[in-house]
Motif scaffolding. Sequence first.
Motif, mmCIF file in Angstrom:
data_model
loop_
_atom_site.group_PDB
_atom_site.id
_atom_site.type_symbol
_atom_site.label_atom_id
_atom_site.label_comp_id
_atom_site.label_asym_id
_atom_site.label_seq_id
_atom_site.Cartn_x
_atom_site.Cartn_y
_atom_site.Cartn_z
ATOM 1 N N ALA A 49 -9.861 3.256 5.433
ATOM 2 C CA ALA A 49 -10.023 2.188 4.440
ATOM 3 C C ALA A 49 -11.315 2.337 3.644
ATOM 4 C CB ALA A 49 -9.987 0.828 5.115
ATOM 5 N N LEU A 50 -11.271 1.810 2.428
ATOM 6 C CA LEU A 50 -12.424 1.781 1.522
ATOM 7 C C LEU A 50 -12.519 0.384 0.928
ATOM 8 C CD1 LEU A 50 -11.472 4.819 -0.746
ATOM 9 C CD2 LEU A 50 -13.066 4.907 1.136
ATOM 10 N N THR A 51 -13.706 0.035 0.457
ATOM 11 C CA THR A 51 -13.870 -1.162 -0.353
ATOM 12 C C THR A 51 -14.490 -0.725 -1.673
ATOM 13 O OG1 THR A 51 -14.176 -2.575 1.565
ATOM 14 C CG2 THR A 51 -14.925 -3.440 -0.546
ATOM 15 N N LEU A 52 -13.829 -1.053 -2.771
ATOM 16 C CA LEU A 52 -14.327 -0.750 -4.106
ATOM 17 C C LEU A 52 -14.973 -2.019 -4.647
ATOM 18 C CD1 LEU A 52 -11.167 1.096 -5.483
ATOM 19 C CD2 LEU A 52 -13.110 2.074 -4.269
ATOM 20 N N ARG A 68 -10.157 -3.981 -1.381
ATOM 21 C CA ARG A 68 -9.917 -3.083 -0.252
ATOM 22 C C ARG A 68 -8.757 -2.143 -0.580
ATOM 23 N NH1 ARG A 68 -10.994 -2.883 5.297
ATOM 24 N NH2 ARG A 68 -9.330 -1.908 6.511
ATOM 25 N N VAL A 69 -8.960 -0.857 -0.290
ATOM 26 C CA VAL A 69 -7.929 0.157 -0.518
ATOM 27 C C VAL A 69 -7.765 0.951 0.773
ATOM 28 C CG1 VAL A 69 -7.290 2.204 -1.842
ATOM 29 C CG2 VAL A 69 -8.510 0.341 -2.967
ATOM 30 N N ASN A 70 -6.543 1.019 1.263
ATOM 31 C CA ASN A 70 -6.269 1.801 2.463
ATOM 32 C C ASN A 70 -6.122 3.276 2.105
ATOM 33 O OD1 ASN A 70 -6.286 -0.386 4.254
ATOM 34 N ND2 ASN A 70 -4.193 -0.903 3.699
ATOM 35 N N VAL A 71 -6.505 4.122 3.035
ATOM 36 C CA VAL A 71 -6.372 5.568 2.882
ATOM 37 C C VAL A 71 -5.374 6.049 3.931
ATOM 38 C CG1 VAL A 71 -7.565 7.778 2.949
ATOM 39 C CG2 VAL A 71 -8.733 5.769 2.041
ATOM 40 N N VAL A 72 -4.381 6.816 3.486
ATOM 41 C CA VAL A 72 -3.321 7.320 4.355
ATOM 42 C C VAL A 72 -3.460 8.834 4.444
ATOM 43 C CG1 VAL A 72 -0.819 7.469 4.641
ATOM 44 C CG2 VAL A 72 -1.817 5.472 3.543
ATOM 45 N N CYS A 73 -3.281 9.391 5.635
ATOM 46 C CA CYS A 73 -3.341 10.847 5.827
ATOM 47 C C CYS A 73 -1.953 11.378 6.141
ATOM 48 C CB CYS A 73 -4.287 11.196 6.964
ATOM 49 S SG CYS A 73 -6.008 10.902 6.566
ATOM 50 N N THR A 74 -1.626 12.518 5.547
ATOM 51 C CA THR A 74 -0.373 13.199 5.867
ATOM 52 C C THR A 74 -0.713 14.620 6.305
ATOM 53 O OG1 THR A 74 -0.080 13.893 3.566
ATOM 54 C CG2 THR A 74 1.011 11.858 4.241
ATOM 55 N N PRO A 75 0.037 15.159 7.263
ATOM 56 C CA PRO A 75 -0.247 16.527 7.718
ATOM 57 C C PRO A 75 0.197 17.558 6.676
ATOM 58 C CG PRO A 75 1.649 15.640 8.875
ATOM 59 C CD PRO A 75 1.107 14.535 8.023
ATOM 60 N N ALA A 77 1.384 21.592 5.818
ATOM 61 C CA ALA A 77 2.292 22.533 6.463
ATOM 62 C C ALA A 77 1.564 23.540 7.362
ATOM 63 C CB ALA A 77 3.110 23.272 5.420
ATOM 64 N N TYR A 78 0.394 24.006 6.960
ATOM 65 C CA TYR A 78 -0.309 25.029 7.731
ATOM 66 C C TYR A 78 -1.564 24.481 8.394
ATOM 67 C CZ TYR A 78 2.866 28.194 5.451
ATOM 68 O OH TYR A 78 3.991 28.825 5.019
ATOM 69 N N GLY A 79 -1.522 23.217 8.795
ATOM 70 C CA GLY A 79 -2.652 22.599 9.480
ATOM 71 C C GLY A 79 -3.487 21.753 8.546
ATOM 72 N N GLY A 80 -4.328 20.948 9.119
ATOM 73 C CA GLY A 80 -5.160 20.055 8.338
ATOM 74 C C GLY A 80 -4.366 18.837 7.891
ATOM 75 N N SER A 81 -4.968 18.060 7.017
ATOM 76 C CA SER A 81 -4.280 16.879 6.503
ATOM 77 C C SER A 81 -4.734 16.601 5.086
ATOM 78 C CB SER A 81 -4.553 15.666 7.391
ATOM 79 O OG SER A 81 -5.928 15.353 7.365
ATOM 80 N N ARG A 82 -3.958 15.803 4.391
ATOM 81 C CA ARG A 82 -4.245 15.430 3.016
ATOM 82 C C ARG A 82 -4.381 13.914 2.963
ATOM 83 N NH1 ARG A 82 -0.600 18.371 0.378
ATOM 84 N NH2 ARG A 82 -2.161 19.950 -0.012
ATOM 85 N N GLN A 83 -5.387 13.435 2.236
ATOM 86 C CA GLN A 83 -5.618 11.997 2.128
ATOM 87 C C GLN A 83 -5.028 11.454 0.830
ATOM 88 O OE1 GLN A 83 -9.872 12.497 2.778
ATOM 89 N NE2 GLN A 83 -9.689 11.165 4.574
ATOM 90 N N TRP A 84 -4.544 10.220 0.905
ATOM 91 C CA TRP A 84 -3.950 9.526 -0.228
ATOM 92 C C TRP A 84 -4.448 8.091 -0.247
ATOM 93 C CZ3 TRP A 84 -0.597 12.543 -3.033
ATOM 94 C CH2 TRP A 84 -0.045 13.653 -2.403
ATOM 95 N N PHE A 85 -4.467 7.488 -1.429
ATOM 96 C CA PHE A 85 -4.683 6.048 -1.512
ATOM 97 C C PHE A 85 -3.349 5.358 -1.289
ATOM 98 C CE2 PHE A 85 -8.139 7.061 -4.769
ATOM 99 C CZ PHE A 85 -9.180 6.810 -3.893
ATOM 100 N N ALA A 86 -3.368 4.197 -0.662
ATOM 101 C CA ALA A 86 -2.198 3.317 -0.634
ATOM 102 C C ALA A 86 -2.466 2.307 -1.744
ATOM 103 C CB ALA A 86 -2.068 2.631 0.708
ATOM 104 N N CYS A 87 -1.614 2.257 -2.751
ATOM 105 C CA CYS A 87 -1.820 1.362 -3.887
ATOM 106 C C CYS A 87 -2.022 -0.063 -3.373
ATOM 107 C CB CYS A 87 -0.624 1.416 -4.835
ATOM 108 S SG CYS A 87 -0.712 0.208 -6.178
#
Length: 180
Positions: A49-52, A68-75, A77-87
């Motif tokens: 989560a973040l607060t702007l 407040r903006v939530n941050v979502v992580c997705t795996p 394909a070859y390891g690691g993860s990518r972060q996204w904002f949840a609108c």
Amino acid sequence: MKAEHLCSVDVREWARRGYLRGAGGFSWSWHRGEEPAGSIRVSVHGPAALTLAYTFGAGNDKRNVAERVNVVCTPCAYGGSRQWFACPRCARRVAVLYLRGGYFGCRLCKRVAYSSQSEDDLDRLWRRQHKIERRLDDHWQRPKGMRQQTYDRLFAELLECEERREGAFAMLAARLMGWR
């Protein structure tokens, strides 16, 4: 409203710069040319989560907002993860949030379009030609280190683009003049 004219935040850039690791905060600002266009204070609350915090409005109508903006992580394909904002409006997973109407939201919630979506044929052909010209030297010369085959292909695309643009312009002129 066009995306290129709005203040936006991109989770990919913040992740690349390491701003989203751990707790803490940072400031973010936008500029239009040399002029400041706005700034926000971002508080990071762990990985999810973040607060702007920002101020918008002018004169007596200024308002302080903490969103407040939530941050979502997705795996990945070859390891690691990518972060996204949840609108904050619809909870869709997005990379970019736009500031419009005093609050952040995704492109769909804020009804934001890209400039290229409202281009006609002439505009698209001009944009394509400029893109090709950026790869060539002045006066459409082959840059040092570019293969001749690549240059020939780009030059042929450039000539085709000019020809199509002239045809589109002729059709537009005929339509404006009332010719058939």
